[in-house]
Design a protein around this motif. Structure first.
Motif, mmCIF file in Angstrom:
data_model
loop_
_atom_site.group_PDB
_atom_site.id
_atom_site.type_symbol
_atom_site.label_atom_id
_atom_site.label_comp_id
_atom_site.label_asym_id
_atom_site.label_seq_id
_atom_site.Cartn_x
_atom_site.Cartn_y
_atom_site.Cartn_z
ATOM 1 N N UNK A 88 0.836 -1.199 0.000
ATOM 2 C CA UNK A 88 0.000 0.000 0.000
ATOM 3 C C UNK A 88 0.874 1.254 0.000
ATOM 4 N N UNK A 89 1.946 1.241 0.789
ATOM 5 C CA UNK A 89 2.872 2.380 0.803
ATOM 6 C C UNK A 89 3.518 2.575 -0.563
ATOM 7 N N UNK A 90 3.917 1.478 -1.195
ATOM 8 C CA UNK A 90 4.500 1.576 -2.537
ATOM 9 C C UNK A 90 3.495 2.132 -3.529
ATOM 10 N N UNK A 134 1.124 4.998 12.679
ATOM 11 C CA UNK A 134 1.126 4.838 11.221
ATOM 12 C C UNK A 134 2.510 4.390 10.784
ATOM 13 N N UNK A 135 2.690 3.074 10.630
ATOM 14 C CA UNK A 135 3.964 2.487 10.236
ATOM 15 C C UNK A 135 3.758 1.765 8.903
ATOM 16 N N UNK A 136 4.114 2.408 7.796
ATOM 17 C CA UNK A 136 3.823 1.849 6.467
ATOM 18 C C UNK A 136 4.511 0.539 6.144
ATOM 19 N N UNK A 137 5.448 0.102 6.993
ATOM 20 C CA UNK A 137 6.080 -1.197 6.765
ATOM 21 C C UNK A 137 5.327 -2.332 7.418
ATOM 22 N N UNK A 138 4.475 -2.030 8.423
ATOM 23 C CA UNK A 138 4.101 -3.146 9.273
ATOM 24 C C UNK A 138 2.739 -3.128 9.948
ATOM 25 N N UNK A 139 2.052 -1.987 10.056
ATOM 26 C CA UNK A 139 0.865 -2.055 10.906
ATOM 27 C C UNK A 139 -0.415 -1.549 10.260
#
Length: 389
Positions: free
Chosen positions: A75-77, A264-269
């Motif tokens: 989603x971040x990508x 808000x941690x775009x790698x993990x949560x």
């Protein structure tokens, strides 16, 4: 679980997915889960079952959501590729052009595409952050900006397990001036009607189940489910890039804690329903229910263009990445060689397959010690493949 206990619906021809979903409970130790599949922008599978909490008795319901760990990275990508699509981000520009502090410690030539494709060389932090510190985007950004790379940026790839949060989140914040979670909600998930949150709102907290560990069977279909010896040894070695990359956030957070879910941690949560993940990926390859589409055809092709392939310096297996999305391969089998998406450590999986028009989302409350391919998710993917034959 008997196949009749799997709640929800499947379109004609997709019955194998219902059978595989029920078998995950009967044979693979599933406690609570959901799977959704779209084809050509229309939902063809919507199934859920088991309990909302891994250690509870309340039933999983149609709108139950879970933390999806690294499936959040896809989603971040997507967010960064959308900014590129809109002309606000140059993939071949130095990261420092948008984020000047990032040029420190030998990273002045790191390109945006390096950052997206896990080639930036900063998967570890010499000074790990606590979960409380990690929730502060300023502290996370300062930590990765000051970190010296473990290899010359652009020359190799290695999974940025935790640092991807601050690499992507800060770049989005520098470009848009908005917090990453708020931008994703306003520009991505709300327009397509996808249940996905990065920074869980209090009013949605009752929908989210509790995660917990579940034991994997020793074998599935005659194949061992345990990690390869080299991978297990890398995780056990405190000096390895593998161990240090996952330990960039130390101690391990309580993923069921309200404070962690609100971060808000775009790698993990990221937190999502299976339908939310599938619907979001459906919008990357076409219109959803005749409505919104996020990616243009050109950006869609960019998303699945290989940027990194071969030995991964962190995961100690061969991996393939596009510009942030994982691509089909032995470490993360998707539907076909043209698929792009992302697994979440321990189970979750989301992807799109433009060639078949399929978008897939799977979430579970049962955590397994797997970083990429999970037997439960793979059984469902295999069933989708069978349904398409």
């Amino acid at each position: 679980m008997d196949v009749t206990d799997a709640h929800g619906t499947v379109a004609e021809g997709f019955e194998p997915v219902r059978e595989a979903f029920a078998a995950n409970f009967a044979l693979l130790g599933e406690r609570g889960a959901a799977v959704a599949v779209y084809r050509d922008g229309h939902k063809v599978v919507d199934l859920w079952g088991g309990t909302k909490d891994v250690d509870g008795t309340a039933p999983w319901e149609a709108g139950t959501a879970q933390i999806v760990r690294s499936a959040t990275k896809g989603v971040a990508a997507t967010a960064l590729l959308l900014l590129h699509q809109r002309g606000e981000l140059d993939l071949d520009a130095p990261v420092g052009a948008y984020w000047p502090e990032f040029k420190a410690a030998g990273k002045e030539h790191t390109l945006v595409r390096h950052l997206l494709a896990h080639r930036a060389g900063v998967p570890v932090l010499d000074r790990p952050l606590t979960p409380e510190q990690a929730a502060d985007p300023d502290l996370g950004a300062e930590a990765v900006a000051a970190q010296a790379p473990a290899w010359e940026p652009g020359t190799a790839h290695g999974y940025h397990a935790q640092t991807y949060s601050w690499l992507t989140g800060e770049l989005i914040r520098r470009i848009t001036g908005r917090p990453v979670g708020a931008w994703i909600t306003a520009e991505m998930t709300r327009p397509v009607g996808a249940d996905f949150w990065l920074g869980l709102p209090e009013e949605q907290s009752a929908r989210v189940g509790r995660l917990g560990p579940v034991q994997a069977p020793e074998t599935v279909g005659g194949l061992k489910t345990r990690p390869k010896r080299a991978v297990a040894e890398a995780y056990a070695d405190p000096e390895s890039l593998t161990r240090r990359a996952f330990a960039a956030l130390t101690p391990a957070p309580d993923e069921n804690a309200p404070a962690y879910r609100a971060a808000a941690l775009p790698a993990s949560n990221g937190i999502a329903t299976a339908d939310g993940l599938a619907r979001l990926y459906a919008s990357l390859i076409g219109e959803v229910d005749g409505g919104a589409r996020l990616f243009t055809p050109r950006t869609m092709e960019l998303a699945r263009a290989e940027q990194s392939a071969g030995p991964d310096r962190v995961l100690v297996v061969n991996t393939r990445f596009g510009l942030g999305h994982m691509l089909h391969g032995p470490a993360s089998p998707l539907l076909s060689p043209g698929s792009f998406g992302h697994p979440g450590r321990g189970g979750a999986l989301a992807f799109a397959d433009p060639d078949s028009g399929i978008a897939f989302g799977y979430v579970t409350n049962g955590f397994r010690k797997s970083v990429t391919a999970d037997a439960r998710a793979q059984a469902l993917v295999k069933a989708v493949r069978t349904a398409l034959v």
